[in-house]
Design an enzyme around this catalytic site. Structure first.
Site, PDB file in Angstrom:
ATOM      1  N   GLU A   1      -9.207 -17.892 -30.424  1.00 23.39           N
ATOM      2  CA  GLU A   1      -7.763 -17.711 -30.624  1.00 23.39           C
ATOM      3  C   GLU A   1      -7.355 -18.358 -31.947  1.00 23.39           C
ATOM      4  O   GLU A   1      -8.077 -19.195 -32.486  1.00 23.39           O
ATOM      5  CB  GLU A   1      -6.987 -18.305 -29.448  1.00 23.39           C
ATOM      6  CG  GLU A   1      -7.267 -17.627 -28.116  1.00 23.39           C
ATOM      7  CD  GLU A   1      -6.870 -16.155 -28.086  1.00 23.39           C
ATOM      8  OE1 GLU A   1      -6.026 -15.749 -28.920  1.00 23.39           O
ATOM      9  OE2 GLU A   1      -7.418 -15.403 -27.256  1.00 23.39           O
TER      10      GLU A   1
ATOM     11  N   SER B   1      -3.397  -8.340 -27.486  1.00 23.46           N
ATOM     12  CA  SER B   1      -4.723  -8.908 -27.171  1.00 23.46           C
ATOM     13  C   SER B   1      -5.845  -8.029 -27.688  1.00 23.46           C
ATOM     14  O   SER B   1      -6.892  -7.885 -27.044  1.00 23.46           O
ATOM     15  CB  SER B   1      -4.891  -9.096 -25.650  1.00 23.46           C
ATOM     16  OG  SER B   1      -3.929  -9.937 -25.132  1.00 23.46           O
TER      17      SER B   1
ATOM     18  N   HIS C   1      -0.712  -0.224 -19.077  1.00 22.47           N
ATOM     19  CA  HIS C   1       0.132  -1.088 -18.228  1.00 22.47           C
ATOM     20  C   HIS C   1       1.301  -1.682 -19.010  1.00 22.47           C
ATOM     21  O   HIS C   1       2.397  -1.830 -18.470  1.00 22.47           O
ATOM     22  CB  HIS C   1      -0.697  -2.183 -17.573  1.00 22.47           C
ATOM     23  CG  HIS C   1      -1.747  -2.750 -18.474  1.00 22.47           C
ATOM     24  ND1 HIS C   1      -3.012  -2.224 -18.538  1.00 22.47           N
ATOM     25  CD2 HIS C   1      -1.694  -3.740 -19.374  1.00 22.47           C
ATOM     26  CE1 HIS C   1      -3.706  -2.890 -19.426  1.00 22.47           C
ATOM     27  NE2 HIS C   1      -2.929  -3.812 -19.964  1.00 22.47           N
TER      28      HIS C   1
ATOM     29  N   ASN D   1     -10.851  -2.778 -17.145  1.00 18.15           N
ATOM     30  CA  ASN D   1      -9.591  -2.085 -17.442  1.00 18.15           C
ATOM     31  C   ASN D   1      -8.522  -2.414 -16.409  1.00 18.15           C
ATOM     32  O   ASN D   1      -7.360  -2.639 -16.753  1.00 18.15           O
ATOM     33  CB  ASN D   1      -9.819  -0.570 -17.499  1.00 18.15           C
ATOM     34  CG  ASN D   1     -10.565  -0.173 -18.758  1.00 18.15           C
ATOM     35  OD1 ASN D   1     -10.525  -0.878 -19.763  1.00 18.15           O
ATOM     36  ND2 ASN D   1     -11.274   0.943 -18.704  1.00 18.15           N
TER      37      ASN D   1
ATOM     38  N   HIS E   1      -7.612 -10.448 -31.092  1.00 19.89           N
ATOM     39  CA  HIS E   1      -8.359 -11.680 -30.744  1.00 19.89           C
ATOM     40  C   HIS E   1      -9.815 -11.378 -30.366  1.00 19.89           C
ATOM     41  O   HIS E   1     -10.612 -12.293 -30.244  1.00 19.89           O
ATOM     42  CB  HIS E   1      -7.638 -12.493 -29.657  1.00 19.89           C
ATOM     43  CG  HIS E   1      -7.772 -11.966 -28.254  1.00 19.89           C
ATOM     44  ND1 HIS E   1      -7.458 -12.724 -27.149  1.00 19.89           N
ATOM     45  CD2 HIS E   1      -8.168 -10.749 -27.767  1.00 19.89           C
ATOM     46  CE1 HIS E   1      -7.657 -12.007 -26.050  1.00 19.89           C
ATOM     47  NE2 HIS E   1      -8.073 -10.813 -26.399  1.00 19.89           N
TER      48      HIS E   1
ATOM     49  N   GLU F   1       0.007 -11.812 -29.362  1.00 25.54           N
ATOM     50  CA  GLU F   1      -1.201 -12.638 -29.259  1.00 25.54           C
ATOM     51  C   GLU F   1      -0.826 -14.083 -28.948  1.00 25.54           C
ATOM     52  O   GLU F   1       0.316 -14.500 -29.136  1.00 25.54           O
ATOM     53  CB  GLU F   1      -1.979 -12.631 -30.591  1.00 25.54           C
ATOM     54  CG  GLU F   1      -2.657 -11.319 -30.943  1.00 25.54           C
ATOM     55  CD  GLU F   1      -3.979 -11.077 -30.224  1.00 25.54           C
ATOM     56  OE1 GLU F   1      -4.424 -11.936 -29.441  1.00 25.54           O
ATOM     57  OE2 GLU F   1      -4.570 -10.001 -30.445  1.00 25.54           O
TER      58      GLU F   1
END
Ligand code: SAM
Length: 416
Positions: free
Chosen positions: A380, A321, A264, A215, A324, A353
């Site tokens: 990806e 993200s 964040h 994290n 993915h 992404e």
């Protein structure tokens, strides 16, 4: 395409001017050219030495330095630096490994004191992680000082302990399954390396110290790179603030960060756009949300994104993200949970992404593809691939926003 050192040097000079003028993408371009220059100069023997011993030793000694607090000690003694002997004493480690060591040679009548070098520090200095400034004197560098911050320090732990074994085991694992393509979250390189049947996120929950480092590292792995909230990337005022209806659904929600980790991205959004209207919601698994202290600028909510989205008619639903980590069918399931909550013509879907270019993707792109492969047997995606997943889930791409030399793009989509 391989170029001669002379051709690369000429490009470096040109790009150096662009860098001096602070042109977007010039720094990343310079880095790429610098790596190309090394490849064009390096002998095969040097390449094997670098890849096979020097870089694995660097990674191992960075990991050791984190355990022993060496980067912290170097930072504290920034001026005039610290001797290896004192560092070894602080770390309670053998002086041969960390510090300077005086010993007498056996079998020689006169005792001769010889110096065995501080081997960890010497290697870290030769690889530009720390700096050696004098006879048995070491100081931190901007990099080693940054490695004392939890988000970067935990990146060293996470990449070494969690991702590292999956990469080391990949050749043997692929050979054992006769080079078939692993696609299951519960049966891939990660499970083989860590001897588990658990999918990656469930394994993290069973290993709380690694859940914490994961994290923390999520806020660092793209720190400093162009972000969708930066000027010139995604027009936040035009696309989100204009037309924001604070009474939509009675919710007053501007954005829901789905699978947003510790928040964040929201912090960055609020720092760079302090006067945004409306509420911002952070959603993640309960194990992650419970680690958040002081949800001051957002409202943290435990939510499983495979269940219906509880926040109705927000202006934007943002996933960074997240997709993915999942196969196509699971991505469609996750996106379909958002559909009933979205207000047609008003709510926007924002998918942040990597979009793999058809030609010459850069190593940050290809290595992220490898990372999601060894952790979750995923990969990806290209633009066409994203388009097809979104279409299956009932969305249409409005526009794709990218930035010069950036790895990640922001896909804005709406309900069909
Ligand atoms: C690769 S991280 C990305 C975190 C953050 N969005 C970022 O870009 O830094 C994926 C996130 O999805 C969360 N996640 C995984 N499964 C989930 C689920 N079923 N419901 C909600 N969140 C989940 C993880 O806990 C993790 O925070």
């Amino acid at each position: 395409m391989s170029s001669t050192p002379e051709a690369i040097l000429a490009q470096l000079q040109e790009t150096g001017s662009a860098y001096a003028e602070k042109k977007p993408g010039a720094r990343e371009q310079l880095l790429n050219l610098a790596y190309s220059l090394i490849s064009s100069l390096e002998l095969p023997s040097e390449a094997i030495q670098r890849m096979g011993w020097a870089e694995p030793a660097r990674a191992a000694h960075c990991r050791i330095a984190v355990d022993l607090g060496l980067f912290e000690s170097l930072k504290e003694s920034s001026d005039p630096g610290i001797s290896g002997k004192d560092l070894a004493a602080k770390a309670d480690a053998d002086e041969t490994l960390i510090g300077t060591f005086l010993r007498s040679l056996p079998g020689i009548r006169v005792t001769i004191l010889i110096r065995t070098k501080a081997r960890t520090l010497k290697h870290l200095a030769s690889m530009n992680i720390v700096a050696e400034t004098g006879d048995d004197k070491y100081v931190g560098t901007p990099l080693s000082n940054a490695l004392t911050e939890p988000k970067y320090r935990d990146g060293i732990i996470y990449t070494y302990d969690v991702a590292g074994p999956s990469f080391r085991g990949l050749p043997g694992y692929l050979k054992s399954i006769k080079y078939a393509l692993p696609t299951k979250l519960t049966d891939g390189p990660f499970q083989a390396a860590h001897k588990t049947d658990l999918p990656f996120f469930a394994w993290l929950d069973q290993n709380p110290p690694y859940l914490e480092v994961f994290n923390n590292y999520m806020s660092a792995y793209r720190a400093g790179k162009p972000s969708w909230v930066d000027q010139g990337f995604y027009p936040i005022s035009e696309r989100l603030v204009e037309g924001f209806n604070s009474n939509a659904g009675g919710n007053d929600v501007l954005l829901v960060d789905v699978g947003g980790g510790l928040g964040h991205d929201i912090r960055e959004l609020k720092e760079k756009h302090p006067s945004l209207p409306g509420k911002i919601i952070l959603q993640d698994r309960p194990e992650v949300i419970s680690a958040i202290s002081g949800g001051d600028i957002f409202e943290p909510i435990a939510h499983d994104f495979f269940t219906p989205q509880p926040i109705k008619e927000a202006r934007a639903y943002y996933l960074h993200s997240v997709l993915h980590d999942w196969g196509d069918d699971d991505c469609v399931r996750i996106l379909k949970q958002l559909q009933p909550a979205m207000k047609p013509g008003y709510s926007r879907l924002l998918v942040n992404e990597i979009i793999v270019p058809d030609r010459s993707p850069t190593w940050p792109v290809t290595s992220m593809d490898q990372l999601v492969f060894v952790l979750g047997a995923m990969g990806e995606r290209t633009e066409a691939h994203w388009e097809s997943i979104l279409a299956r889930a009932g969305f249409r791409i409005v526009h794709i926003y990218s930035y010069e030399m950036g790895s990640e793009s922001l896909i804005e989509a709406e309900l069909v």
